[in-house]
Write an enzyme that holds these catalytic residues in place. Structure first.
Site, short mmCIF file in Angstrom:
data_model
loop_
_atom_site.label_atom_id
_atom_site.label_comp_id
_atom_site.label_asym_id
_atom_site.label_seq_id
_atom_site.Cartn_x
_atom_site.Cartn_y
_atom_site.Cartn_z
N HIS A 40 -7.37 0.85 -6.56
CA HIS A 40 -7.59 0.03 -5.36
C HIS A 40 -8.30 -1.25 -5.82
O HIS A 40 -9.47 -1.47 -5.57
CB HIS A 40 -8.44 0.82 -4.36
CG HIS A 40 -8.45 0.26 -2.97
ND1 HIS A 40 -7.72 -0.86 -2.61
CD2 HIS A 40 -9.10 0.67 -1.84
CE1 HIS A 40 -7.93 -1.10 -1.32
NE2 HIS A 40 -8.75 -0.20 -0.84
N ARG A 62 0.88 -1.19 0.00
CA ARG A 62 0.00 0.00 0.00
C ARG A 62 0.90 1.23 0.00
O ARG A 62 1.69 1.43 0.92
CB ARG A 62 -0.91 0.01 1.23
CG ARG A 62 -1.66 1.33 1.39
CD ARG A 62 -2.78 1.28 2.39
NE ARG A 62 -3.95 0.63 1.85
CZ ARG A 62 -5.19 0.83 2.30
NH1 ARG A 62 -5.42 1.67 3.30
NH2 ARG A 62 -6.21 0.21 1.77
N CYS A 108 -16.75 2.22 0.26
CA CYS A 108 -15.60 1.35 0.51
C CYS A 108 -15.11 1.43 1.95
O CYS A 108 -14.37 0.56 2.39
CB CYS A 108 -14.47 1.69 -0.46
SG CYS A 108 -13.91 3.40 -0.32
N GLN A 126 -10.36 -3.63 -3.49
CA GLN A 126 -11.64 -3.06 -3.07
C GLN A 126 -12.71 -3.28 -4.13
O GLN A 126 -13.81 -3.75 -3.83
CB GLN A 126 -11.47 -1.55 -2.81
CG GLN A 126 -12.75 -0.85 -2.40
CD GLN A 126 -13.20 -1.28 -1.02
OE1 GLN A 126 -12.43 -1.22 -0.07
NE2 GLN A 126 -14.43 -1.76 -0.88
N ARG A 163 -13.90 -8.22 1.54
CA ARG A 163 -12.47 -8.00 1.32
C ARG A 163 -11.69 -9.25 1.71
O ARG A 163 -10.76 -9.65 1.02
CB ARG A 163 -11.98 -6.80 2.17
CG ARG A 163 -12.64 -5.46 1.84
CD ARG A 163 -12.25 -4.94 0.49
NE ARG A 163 -10.81 -4.89 0.34
CZ ARG A 163 -10.04 -3.88 0.77
NH1 ARG A 163 -10.58 -2.84 1.32
NH2 ARG A 163 -8.73 -3.90 0.58
N ASP A 199 -16.98 7.46 -1.77
CA ASP A 199 -15.73 7.24 -1.04
C ASP A 199 -15.42 8.55 -0.33
O ASP A 199 -16.00 9.60 -0.67
CB ASP A 199 -14.64 6.88 -2.08
CG ASP A 199 -13.26 6.65 -1.47
OD1 ASP A 199 -13.16 6.52 -0.24
OD2 ASP A 199 -12.28 6.61 -2.25
N1 CP Z 1 -11.44 0.29 2.19
C1 CP Z 1 -10.18 0.19 2.65
O1 CP Z 1 -9.24 -0.08 1.93
O2 CP Z 1 -10.05 0.37 4.00
P1 CP Z 1 -8.68 0.50 4.79
O3 CP Z 1 -8.05 1.82 4.39
O4 CP Z 1 -9.10 0.49 6.24
O5 CP Z 1 -7.80 -0.64 4.45
N1 NVA Z 2 -9.74 6.94 -1.75
C1 NVA Z 2 -9.42 6.53 -0.40
C2 NVA Z 2 -9.72 5.09 -0.21
C3 NVA Z 2 -9.53 4.60 1.21
C4 NVA Z 2 -9.75 3.13 1.35
C5 NVA Z 2 -7.98 6.83 -0.10
O1 NVA Z 2 -7.13 6.64 -0.99
O2 NVA Z 2 -7.66 7.27 1.01
#
Ligand code: CP
Ligand code: NVA
Length: 311
Positions: free
Chosen positions: A129, A102, A270, A132, A298, A230
């Protein structure tokens, strides 16, 4: 599947296969027949951004498949002090069996995958993502009564003619993965966002999806099957908070917007959710069952990705 770097890099058939396996693993969870294809494997989880769902579901999922997670905060390893992605990829490839990453730049996961010799899973970048959106599609399939996907192309057929609408920051990673999902599975996608929060023309042209941009939220919702949103402030965008809250306020999913959609339309998120910003508390509560099912999925879906890669 060797890596999961983006929805863009997947075919419709690969998406359907992994969702089919996610549904199977969900049904098998806790049963003796549940497979353990990662027995003896250790997977690095390199996280440069916060996470609740992705981190916990991958850690649990790896263990349930017989493997071991090794969580590495990006700033706890030398990567955070300037060691290159290339060197990190070479070194970790000699220790672990896969990497779940990540981070900010999509190029970082792509480089790791290219230089290293182990599979790489994108656990969120600024561009995409994929875990997701695959989980969201699995959830959408379940709400349509699909507890398994046996026939080839069954999901694309079920979604043909359906319309999803993404509200808010339609230039964010989650929105972009939805755009490529629409392209691969052939459903219609509407983007309900102010101009400054639409994806670039280049991304839309590359996706070749059935995407329409709307500048009025109620019109965007009209007759839709699924409304999605989101956070307005993605990780890394904190400095823009005030501007974003102001610009995106008219794009909140609230009860009047939901009433424009088809009766029984889904509302998905999400998570993490910021009630009163991108979604009203009332709408969130009314649709919480499906939203938390998305979060649960997930786990099942990512286990399917890991099992597909280990095949
Ligand atoms: N939706 C999602 O990716 O959540 P987190 O940021 O908690 O992993
Ligand atoms: N768009 C958001 C998604 C979080 C799961 C971010 O990147 O923070």
């Amino acid at each position: 599947m060797k890596h999961l770097l983006s929805i863009e890099a997947l075919s419709g058939a690969e998406i359907e296969r992994v969702i089919a396996l996610g549904l199977r693993l969900k049904a098998l969870r806790g049963k003796p027949a549940h497979p353990r294809p990662l027995r003896g494997q250790t997977w690095a989880m390199i996280f440069g951004k916060s996470s609740t769902r992705t981190r916990v579901s991958f850690e649990v999922g790896l263990r349930e498949l017989g493997g071991s997670p090794l969580f590495l905060g990006m700033h706890d390893i030398q990567l955070g002090r300037g060691e290159t992605i290339e060197d990190t990829a070479q070194v970790l490839s000699r220790y672990v069996h896969g990497a779940i990453i990540r981070t900010y730049g999509q190029d970082e996961v792509e480089t790791f995958a290219r230089v290293g010799s182990i599979p790489v899973i994108n656990a969120l970048t600024d561009d995409e993502h994929p875990c997701q959106i695959l989980s969201d599609l699995m959830t959408w399939a379940e709400t349509l009564g699909m507890r398994s996907l046996r026939a080839k192309g069954a999901l694309a057929r079920a979604l043909r003619g359906k319309t999803a609408v993404f509200f808010g920051d339609a230039a964010c990673n989650v929105a972009r993965s939805w755009i490529f999902a629409a392209a691969r599975l052939g459903f219609r996608l509407r983007l309900a966002a102010p101009k400054a929060f639409l994806p670039s023309r280049e991304v839309l042209a590359r996706a070749r999806a059935d995407v329409t941009c709307f500048n009025d939220p109620a019109t965007a919702a009209r007759g839709a099957d699924l409304l999605y949103t989101d956070t307005w402030i993605s990780m890394g965008k904190e400095a823009e908070e005030r501007r974003r809250l102001r610009a995106l306020a008219p794009w909140r999913i609230h009860a009047r917007i939901v009433r424009e959609a088809k009766p029984g339309a889904l509302v998905m998120h999400c998570l993490p959710a910021y009630r009163g910003n991108e979604i009203s508390a009332e709408v969130f509560d009314a649709h919480a069952r499906v939203i938390f099912e998305q979060a649960e999925n997930r786990l099942h879906l990512q286990k399917a990705v890991l099992a597909e890669i280990a095949r």
